[in-house]
Design a protein around this motif. Structure first.
Motif, PDB file in Angstrom:
ATOM      1  N   ALA A  93       0.846  -1.193   0.000  1.00 20.83           N
ATOM      2  CA  ALA A  93       0.000   0.000   0.000  1.00 20.83           C
ATOM      3  C   ALA A  93       0.884   1.246   0.000  1.00 20.83           C
ATOM      4  CB  ALA A  93      -0.928  -0.009   1.225  1.00 20.83           C
ATOM      5  N   ARG A  94       0.493   2.221  -0.815  1.00 28.48           N
ATOM      6  CA  ARG A  94       1.155   3.513  -0.936  1.00 28.48           C
ATOM      7  C   ARG A  94       2.518   3.417  -1.610  1.00 28.48           C
ATOM      8  NH1 ARG A  94      -2.319   7.136  -0.987  1.00 28.48           N
ATOM      9  NH2 ARG A  94      -0.691   8.652  -0.515  1.00 28.48           N
ATOM     10  N   ASP A  95       2.815   2.315  -2.274  1.00 30.71           N
ATOM     11  CA  ASP A  95       4.051   2.240  -3.055  1.00 30.71           C
ATOM     12  C   ASP A  95       3.915   3.076  -4.314  1.00 30.71           C
ATOM     13  OD1 ASP A  95       5.252   0.666  -1.221  1.00 30.71           O
ATOM     14  OD2 ASP A  95       5.156  -1.202  -2.389  1.00 30.71           O
ATOM     15  N   ARG A  96       4.991   3.811  -4.648  1.00 28.95           N
ATOM     16  CA  ARG A  96       4.966   4.611  -5.865  1.00 28.95           C
ATOM     17  C   ARG A  96       5.402   3.747  -7.035  1.00 28.95           C
ATOM     18  NH1 ARG A  96       8.715   9.898  -6.627  1.00 28.95           N
ATOM     19  NH2 ARG A  96      10.257   8.253  -6.995  1.00 28.95           N
ATOM     20  N   ASP A 291       2.272  11.404  -8.617  1.00 28.68           N
ATOM     21  CA  ASP A 291       2.739  10.044  -8.387  1.00 28.68           C
ATOM     22  C   ASP A 291       1.564   9.079  -8.506  1.00 28.68           C
ATOM     23  OD1 ASP A 291       5.270  10.994  -7.905  1.00 28.68           O
ATOM     24  OD2 ASP A 291       4.975  11.131  -5.736  1.00 28.68           O
ATOM     25  N   LEU A 293       0.271   5.872  -7.054  1.00 30.32           N
ATOM     26  CA  LEU A 293       0.478   5.073  -5.852  1.00 30.32           C
ATOM     27  C   LEU A 293      -0.447   3.861  -5.848  1.00 30.32           C
ATOM     28  CD1 LEU A 293       0.660   7.955  -3.210  1.00 30.32           C
ATOM     29  CD2 LEU A 293       2.536   6.908  -4.482  1.00 30.32           C
ATOM     30  N   SER A 294       0.040   2.799  -5.245  1.00 28.28           N
ATOM     31  CA  SER A 294      -0.772   1.589  -5.130  1.00 28.28           C
ATOM     32  C   SER A 294      -1.764   1.766  -3.988  1.00 28.28           C
ATOM     33  CB  SER A 294       0.123   0.381  -4.871  1.00 28.28           C
ATOM     34  OG  SER A 294      -0.662  -0.768  -4.611  1.00 28.28           O
ATOM     35  N   PRO A 295      -3.065   1.542  -4.224  1.00 25.89           N
ATOM     36  CA  PRO A 295      -4.041   1.704  -3.140  1.00 25.89           C
ATOM     37  C   PRO A 295      -3.996   0.609  -2.096  1.00 25.89           C
ATOM     38  CG  PRO A 295      -5.119   0.906  -5.121  1.00 25.89           C
ATOM     39  CD  PRO A 295      -3.688   1.169  -5.497  1.00 25.89           C
TER      40      PRO A 295
END
Length: 490
Positions: A93-96, A291, A293-295
């Motif tokens: 989660a939150r990875d760019r 950016d 970002l992965s949810p």
């Protein structure tokens, strides 16, 4: 049919004519009848196994592993500056996963808002200056009015004292004239004086009374003016100049209040413009760089962009599949809707699963529903429905597998076989496939073996015999077609 077949096979003259002719006449009809019966039986069996079992089968191999997919889209239009997403890669989660930059932004709105804000700021400064000048002018007028009012108060007070003295003087003169009139009236009464001598004296006495009234009126007037002056009311000839200053002071005070209202309005307009400018700058900052970002956690299913490529707002950069929420979509006949209702236990072969529970039954699906999942649902035919199966937690924990075309990530897209617990009727497609695998494993023959060589030689001779117009009579000692010899012997 027998005649046509016999025309194609005219054997050479046998050494023993009568037995060989009888043998040939009995051999070919039996082979044809046996072949027709065998083909008809096979076709009947295929038709029965293809039509009847799918309607009531408790097993289906038209099942696929699926999972919810999260589409990561570009929030802005621009170029892909960096891209770290790779198919099959793990994300948290939150990875760019990507960075989008845009150097060509339209700043027309910001420039227009800044110009309006500058104009509003100038108007506000001018209004404040005018308001401050009005306040200063009002203060100076107040000082001038107070000074002149104090002087007028002193003058009126002195005039009041003077008028009071005059009133007293008039009263004294009236008393003197009254005494003279009274004395003359007594003299007239004693006939010591003429009546004509009394009339002038009476006139003087009346004049003295009127003068006293006049002095009292002036005294009252001055006292009223002093009282009004103390109350801030400027009435009278002596207060004309002061009245003009008071009127001017009221006009300037009203103008100052109007400037104050305009100042508040201009301040509100400027605050609105500054808030819009701040929002516009934030918007441009978001449009200049963003950016992707992965949810949530998962695996990258596919990547739809590359570094340096221009993308539009809403273009898909990558899709992430949530492997923790995998499920199986299976197709069954509508007749199984009652027996395969939610809560039914099933067995799952393939995809790393072993068992599961039916969570939902869907009569059909749509393109919008398919867009929410990594793999589109298999196409159903008439009188078929979907079963949504949730794998058991024990069977859901499988070892990670590398991504491929068949299984992009965590076995998503892999075809599996679903069987109802205690199911009786199997799926014929699964049965035939397993039977084929079994036969292939049992008949994995080596071409170097003698039996295989004999079989290949017999097939070659039979093919050449069927293609030739004149075929020699085979020797009975040759064993390349033992079945024919057995049927003929009968």
């Amino acid at each position: 049919m027998t005649d046509r077949f016999d025309d194609g096979f005219k054997p050479a003259a046998p050494p023993h004519p009568v037995p060989e002719k009888t043998l040939a006449q009995h051999r070919h009809p039996v082979i044809l009848r046996a072949s027709a019966v065998g083909v008809a039986g096979i076709l009947s069996a295929l038709m029965l196994t293809a039509v009847v079992p799918p309607i009531v089968a408790d097993q289906s191999d038209r099942a696929v592993v699926d999972a919810p997919v999260m589409l990561l889209t570009s929030p802005i239009a621009g170029q892909v500056e960096t891209l770290s997403a790779t198919p099959g890669g793990e994300v948290r989660a939150r990875d760019r996963l990507a960075q989008i930059t845009n150097s060509r932004l339209d700043r027309t709105t910001l420039i227009s808002l800044e110009e309006k804000a500058a104009d509003a700021r100038q108007k506000l400064d001018a209004t404040r200056a005018k308001h401050q000048s009005d306040i200063t002018y009002v203060a100076s007028l107040d000082q001038e009015i107070d000074g002149q009012a104090e002087q007028l108060k002193v003058q009126l007070q002195s005039q009041i004292e003077e008028l009071r003295a005059r009133v007293a003087q008039s009263n004294a003169q009236s008393s003197e004239k009254k005494a003279i009139v009274d004395r003359q009236n007594r003299m007239v009464a004693r006939d010591a004086a003429s009546l004509d001598m009394v009339k002038p004296t009476e006139q003087q006495y009346a004049a003295a009374l009127h003068d006293t009234d006049a002095q009292n009126a002036k005294l009252n007037q001055k006292q009223t003016q002093l009282k009004a002056l103390n109350a801030g009311i400027y009435v009278g000839e002596d207060l004309v100049a002061l009245n003009m200053l008071g009127q001017k002071r009221r006009d300037i005070d009203l103008d100052a209040r109007r400037m104050q209202i305009e100042e508040k309005q201009q301040s509100a307009v400027l605050e609105d413009l500054e808030r819009l400018i701040k929002s516009e700058r934030e918007r441009l900052a978001r449009l200049a760089s963003a950016d992707v970002l992965s949810p949530g956690p998962g695996k990258v299913l596919a990547v739809g962009a590359e570094t340096g490529r221009h993308v539009s707002a809403g273009d898909t950069i990558a899709s992430v599949v949530d492997c923790d929420k995998r499920f199986v979509v299976a197709i069954f006949s509508y007749r199984q809707g009652e027996t395969m209702k939610p809560g039914t236990k099933v067995r799952i072969d393939g995809g790393g699963f072993h068992s599961g529970v039916v969570s939902a039954v869907l009569p059909k699906t749509s393109d919008k529903v398919d867009e929410r999942f990594a793999v589109p649902f298999p196409q159903t035919e008439r009188r078929e429905l979907y079963l949504m199966i949730t794998p058991d937690a024990a069977s859901d924990s499988v070892a990670p597998q590398p991504a491929s075309a068949a299984t992009p990530a965590c076995t998503v897209g892999q075809w599996v076989t679903v069987t109802r617990d205690n199911g009786i009727v199997p799926s014929m497609s699964v049965t035939w496939r397993r039977l084929g695998h079994l036969v292939a494993s049992l008949t994995d023959l080596d071409p170097s073996e003698p039996g295989e060589a004999t079989r290949r030689a017999g097939v070659a001779k039979l093919d050449s015999a069927l293609r030739s117009s004149s075929v020699r009579q085979p020797d009975l000692d040759e064993q390349w077609l033992p079945t024919t010899g057995t049927v003929s012997a009968q």
